[in-house]
Scaffold this motif. Structure first.
Motif, PDB file in Angstrom:
ATOM      1  N   GLU A 161      49.199  27.606  42.779  1.00 52.53           N
ATOM      2  CA  GLU A 161      49.081  26.931  44.077  1.00 52.53           C
ATOM      3  C   GLU A 161      47.641  27.009  44.587  1.00 52.53           C
ATOM      4  O   GLU A 161      47.211  26.191  45.386  1.00 52.53           O
ATOM      5  CB  GLU A 161      50.026  27.567  45.092  1.00 52.53           C
ATOM      6  CG  GLU A 161      51.444  27.074  44.904  1.00 52.53           C
ATOM      7  CD  GLU A 161      52.413  27.672  45.902  1.00 52.53           C
ATOM      8  OE1 GLU A 161      51.981  28.093  47.000  1.00 52.53           O
ATOM      9  OE2 GLU A 161      53.608  27.727  45.555  1.00 52.53           O
ATOM     10  N   TYR A 162      46.903  28.019  44.132  1.00 49.97           N
ATOM     11  CA  TYR A 162      45.490  28.155  44.538  1.00 49.97           C
ATOM     12  C   TYR A 162      44.560  27.398  43.593  1.00 49.97           C
ATOM     13  O   TYR A 162      43.696  26.651  44.035  1.00 49.97           O
ATOM     14  CB  TYR A 162      45.092  29.631  44.589  1.00 49.97           C
ATOM     15  CG  TYR A 162      45.724  30.359  45.743  1.00 49.97           C
ATOM     16  CD1 TYR A 162      45.116  30.374  46.995  1.00 49.97           C
ATOM     17  CD2 TYR A 162      46.946  31.021  45.583  1.00 49.97           C
ATOM     18  CE1 TYR A 162      45.701  31.030  48.065  1.00 49.97           C
ATOM     19  CE2 TYR A 162      47.539  31.681  46.649  1.00 49.97           C
ATOM     20  CZ  TYR A 162      46.909  31.679  47.889  1.00 49.97           C
ATOM     21  OH  TYR A 162      47.496  32.327  48.945  1.00 49.97           O
ATOM     22  N   ARG A 163      44.710  27.635  42.286  1.00 48.90           N
ATOM     23  CA  ARG A 163      43.878  26.962  41.287  1.00 48.90           C
ATOM     24  C   ARG A 163      44.706  26.775  40.010  1.00 48.90           C
ATOM     25  O   ARG A 163      45.421  27.684  39.606  1.00 48.90           O
ATOM     26  CB  ARG A 163      42.637  27.793  40.912  1.00 48.90           C
ATOM     27  CG  ARG A 163      41.579  27.963  42.002  1.00 48.90           C
ATOM     28  CD  ARG A 163      40.830  26.656  42.282  1.00 48.90           C
ATOM     29  NE  ARG A 163      39.759  26.841  43.242  1.00 48.90           N
ATOM     30  CZ  ARG A 163      39.908  26.897  44.572  1.00 48.90           C
ATOM     31  NH1 ARG A 163      41.098  26.787  45.107  1.00 48.90           N
ATOM     32  NH2 ARG A 163      38.855  27.056  45.356  1.00 48.90           N
ATOM     33  N   PRO A 164      44.568  25.612  39.349  1.00 44.45           N
ATOM     34  CA  PRO A 164      45.340  25.422  38.109  1.00 44.45           C
ATOM     35  C   PRO A 164      44.772  26.215  36.934  1.00 44.45           C
ATOM     36  O   PRO A 164      45.499  26.602  36.017  1.00 44.45           O
ATOM     37  CB  PRO A 164      45.226  23.913  37.853  1.00 44.45           C
ATOM     38  CG  PRO A 164      44.003  23.468  38.594  1.00 44.45           C
ATOM     39  CD  PRO A 164      43.810  24.412  39.747  1.00 44.45           C
ATOM     40  N   ARG A 165      43.457  26.456  36.952  1.00 45.05           N
ATOM     41  CA  ARG A 165      42.781  27.129  35.827  1.00 45.05           C
ATOM     42  C   ARG A 165      41.715  28.087  36.356  1.00 45.05           C
ATOM     43  O   ARG A 165      41.159  27.854  37.436  1.00 45.05           O
ATOM     44  CB  ARG A 165      42.054  26.107  34.935  1.00 45.05           C
ATOM     45  CG  ARG A 165      42.965  25.189  34.187  1.00 45.05           C
ATOM     46  CD  ARG A 165      43.332  25.741  32.819  1.00 45.05           C
ATOM     47  NE  ARG A 165      44.328  24.878  32.218  1.00 45.05           N
ATOM     48  CZ  ARG A 165      45.651  25.082  32.301  1.00 45.05           C
ATOM     49  NH1 ARG A 165      46.128  26.121  32.917  1.00 45.05           N
ATOM     50  NH2 ARG A 165      46.494  24.241  31.742  1.00 45.05           N
ATOM     51  N   PHE A 166      41.413  29.097  35.538  1.00 51.36           N
ATOM     52  CA  PHE A 166      40.427  30.115  35.937  1.00 51.36           C
ATOM     53  C   PHE A 166      39.344  30.267  34.867  1.00 51.36           C
ATOM     54  O   PHE A 166      39.610  30.101  33.680  1.00 51.36           O
ATOM     55  CB  PHE A 166      41.146  31.450  36.180  1.00 51.36           C
ATOM     56  CG  PHE A 166      42.012  31.392  37.408  1.00 51.36           C
ATOM     57  CD1 PHE A 166      41.514  31.795  38.640  1.00 51.36           C
ATOM     58  CD2 PHE A 166      43.291  30.861  37.354  1.00 51.36           C
ATOM     59  CE1 PHE A 166      42.289  31.688  39.789  1.00 51.36           C
ATOM     60  CE2 PHE A 166      44.083  30.755  38.490  1.00 51.36           C
ATOM     61  CZ  PHE A 166      43.582  31.174  39.708  1.00 51.36           C
ATOM     62  N   ASN A 167      38.152  30.609  35.336  1.00 50.43           N
ATOM     63  CA  ASN A 167      37.057  30.857  34.399  1.00 50.43           C
ATOM     64  C   ASN A 167      37.100  32.276  33.851  1.00 50.43           C
ATOM     65  O   ASN A 167      36.621  32.532  32.748  1.00 50.43           O
ATOM     66  CB  ASN A 167      35.698  30.621  35.083  1.00 50.43           C
ATOM     67  CG  ASN A 167      35.623  29.240  35.672  1.00 50.43           C
ATOM     68  OD1 ASN A 167      35.746  29.051  36.877  1.00 50.43           O
ATOM     69  ND2 ASN A 167      35.469  28.248  34.812  1.00 50.43           N
ATOM     70  N   VAL A 168      37.659  33.189  34.671  1.00 50.79           N
ATOM     71  CA  VAL A 168      37.777  34.588  34.215  1.00 50.79           C
ATOM     72  C   VAL A 168      39.114  35.154  34.702  1.00 50.79           C
ATOM     73  O   VAL A 168      39.494  34.949  35.857  1.00 50.79           O
ATOM     74  CB  VAL A 168      36.626  35.468  34.773  1.00 50.79           C
ATOM     75  CG1 VAL A 168      36.772  36.913  34.284  1.00 50.79           C
ATOM     76  CG2 VAL A 168      35.259  34.928  34.358  1.00 50.79           C
ATOM     77  N   VAL A 169      39.819  35.838  33.806  1.00 52.20           N
ATOM     78  CA  VAL A 169      41.014  36.604  34.190  1.00 52.20           C
ATOM     79  C   VAL A 169      40.687  38.081  33.977  1.00 52.20           C
ATOM     80  O   VAL A 169      40.312  38.492  32.870  1.00 52.20           O
ATOM     81  CB  VAL A 169      42.253  36.187  33.368  1.00 52.20           C
ATOM     82  CG1 VAL A 169      43.435  37.112  33.663  1.00 52.20           C
ATOM     83  CG2 VAL A 169      42.629  34.733  33.664  1.00 52.20           C
ATOM     84  N   LEU A 170      40.802  38.846  35.074  1.00 56.09           N
ATOM     85  CA  LEU A 170      40.532  40.289  35.039  1.00 56.09           C
ATOM     86  C   LEU A 170      41.854  41.029  35.191  1.00 56.09           C
ATOM     87  O   LEU A 170      42.707  40.602  35.977  1.00 56.09           O
ATOM     88  CB  LEU A 170      39.649  40.696  36.226  1.00 56.09           C
ATOM     89  CG  LEU A 170      38.309  39.985  36.411  1.00 56.09           C
ATOM     90  CD1 LEU A 170      37.701  40.372  37.763  1.00 56.09           C
ATOM     91  CD2 LEU A 170      37.358  40.372  35.272  1.00 56.09           C
ATOM     92  N   SER A 171      42.012  42.142  34.488  1.00 56.91           N
ATOM     93  CA  SER A 171      43.182  42.987  34.752  1.00 56.91           C
ATOM     94  C   SER A 171      42.798  44.463  34.650  1.00 56.91           C
ATOM     95  O   SER A 171      42.347  44.931  33.606  1.00 56.91           O
ATOM     96  CB  SER A 171      44.315  42.717  33.762  1.00 56.91           C
ATOM     97  OG  SER A 171      45.319  43.709  33.963  1.00 56.91           O
ATOM     98  N   ASP A 172      42.989  45.152  35.770  1.00 58.44           N
ATOM     99  CA  ASP A 172      42.777  46.608  35.822  1.00 58.44           C
ATOM    100  C   ASP A 172      44.122  47.274  36.126  1.00 58.44           C
ATOM    101  O   ASP A 172      44.178  48.354  36.693  1.00 58.44           O
ATOM    102  CB  ASP A 172      41.742  46.909  36.930  1.00 58.44           C
ATOM    103  CG  ASP A 172      41.246  48.347  36.913  1.00 58.44           C
ATOM    104  OD1 ASP A 172      41.259  48.971  35.839  1.00 58.44           O
ATOM    105  OD2 ASP A 172      40.827  48.839  37.986  1.00 58.44           O
ATOM    106  N   MET A 173      45.219  46.590  35.757  1.00 62.98           N
ATOM    107  CA  MET A 173      46.547  47.099  36.121  1.00 62.98           C
ATOM    108  C   MET A 173      46.827  48.453  35.487  1.00 62.98           C
ATOM    109  O   MET A 173      46.447  48.718  34.355  1.00 62.98           O
ATOM    110  CB  MET A 173      47.634  46.120  35.677  1.00 62.98           C
ATOM    111  CG  MET A 173      47.841  44.996  36.637  1.00 62.98           C
ATOM    112  SD  MET A 173      49.310  44.057  36.238  1.00 62.98           S
ATOM    113  CE  MET A 173      48.866  43.288  34.699  1.00 62.98           C
ATOM    114  N   ALA A 174      47.507  49.281  36.268  1.00 64.54           N
ATOM    115  CA  ALA A 174      47.932  50.592  35.778  1.00 64.54           C
ATOM    116  C   ALA A 174      49.337  50.834  36.297  1.00 64.54           C
ATOM    117  O   ALA A 174      49.632  50.528  37.450  1.00 64.54           O
ATOM    118  CB  ALA A 174      46.987  51.659  36.300  1.00 64.54           C
TER     119      ALA A 174
END
Ligand SMILES: C[S@@+](CC[C@H](N)C(=O)[O-])C[C@H]1O[C@@H](n2cnc3c(N)ncnc32)[C@H](O)[C@@H]1O
Length: 200
Positions: A102-115
Motif C-alpha cells: 500500500e506504501y510502495r510496490p517495489r523497494f530498492n533495499v530490504v533490510l532485516s535485523d529481526m530477532a
C-alpha cells in the motif's frame, strides 16, 4: 568485549540513535554503499528504529523508509531526511505483503535485523531466527526491484550455508558481513546481496 559494547552504546546515545545496532548497518553501508539517495527502503524488524533513522538520513527527503515490527513504532518526518512510515504487524502474516505494498510496490533495499524472543535453548532459538531470515528473504524476492539489495541478520548454525546458498544466486554479488559492532562472541552475521537479478 565489554569495552566494545560500551563504546557503541555511548556512541549511539551521543548520536541520538535508540539502539547501538545502528552501527551494524552503518559499517556495511560505509563499505558497500547499497543505500542510495532517493531510494525506497523496507526495514523489517525495525523497532526501536535506529536502522530506519540511519537509512532516512542516507537516502534523504526524496526517499522513503517503511518500517515493520511486532512492537509499536510511529511515523516520523524530519527535514532533510526521508519520511519513515510504520506498519505494526507480524512478518509471518500472509497479509503483510499487501499492507507493505500500500506504501510502495517495489523497494530498492530490504533490510532485516529481526530477532526472535529467545528461550535460552540454543537450537530452538537458532531455528526461530533462521525462519525469520528465510521469511525476510521471501519478502525480498517479492518486493525488491531489479538491481536492489538485501541486508539480513542471520545466526550462523547448521542451516546457515543452505540459507546463504539460496540467497547468493539471486544477486550479482553476495557477502557475509560481520561488523565490528557485532559482539564477537555472538553468532550473528549479516548476509548482503547486491544487485538483485532474478526475474519474478
Ligand atoms: C534487534 S531488534 C531490531 C533493532 C533495529 N534494527 C534498530 O536498529 O533499532 C529486532 C526486532 O525484530 C522484531 N521482530 C521479531 N519477530 C518479528 C516478526 N515476526 N515480525 C515483525 N517483527 C519482528 C522484534 O519485535 C524486534 O523489535
Amino acid at each position: 568485549m565489554k569495552k566494545v559494547q560500551d563504546y557503541y552504546f555511548k556512541k549511539a546515545r551521543k548520536e541520538n540513535y535508540p539502539a547501538r545496532s545502528v552501527y551494524k548497518l552503518a559499517e556495511a553501508q560505509d563499505r558497500f554503499h547499497f543505500l542510495k539517495r532517493g531510494g525506497n527502503i523496507l526495514d523489517i524488524g525495525c523497532y526501536p528504529g535506529s536502522w530506519s533513522i540511519y537509512a532516512s538520513k542516507v537516502i534523504g527527503p526524496q526517499g522513503v523508509v517503511i518500517g515493520v515490527d511486532l512492537q509499536a513504532g510511529s511515523r516520523t518526518q524530519q527535514s532533510g531526511r526521508a519520511a519513515i512510515e510504520f506498519i505494526r504487524g507480524d512478518i509471518m502474516d500472509d497479509k503483510i505483503i499487501a499492507a507493505i505494498q500500500e506504501y510502495r510496490p517495489r523497494f530498492n533495499v530490504v533490510l532485516s535485523d529481526m530477532a526472535p524472543q529467545t528461550t535460552g535453548n540454543k537450537w530452538s532459538d537458532q531455528q526461530k531466527s533462521l525462519s525469520l531470515s528465510r521469511r525476510a528473504f521471501v519478502l525480498a524476492r517479492e518486493l525488491l526491484a531489479q538491481g536492489g539489495s538485501f541486508y539480513c541478520k542471520v545466526f550462523e548454525g547448521e542451516d546457515f550455508k543452505e540459507f546463504y546458498d539460496s540467497v547468493r544466486p539471486c544477486f550479482a554479488k553476495a557477502k557475509i558481513v560481520k561488523p565490528r559492532s557485532s559482539r564477537r562472541e555472538s553468532r550473528e552475521v549479516f548476509v548482503l546481496g547486491i544487485n538483485y537479478t532474478r526475474e519474478r
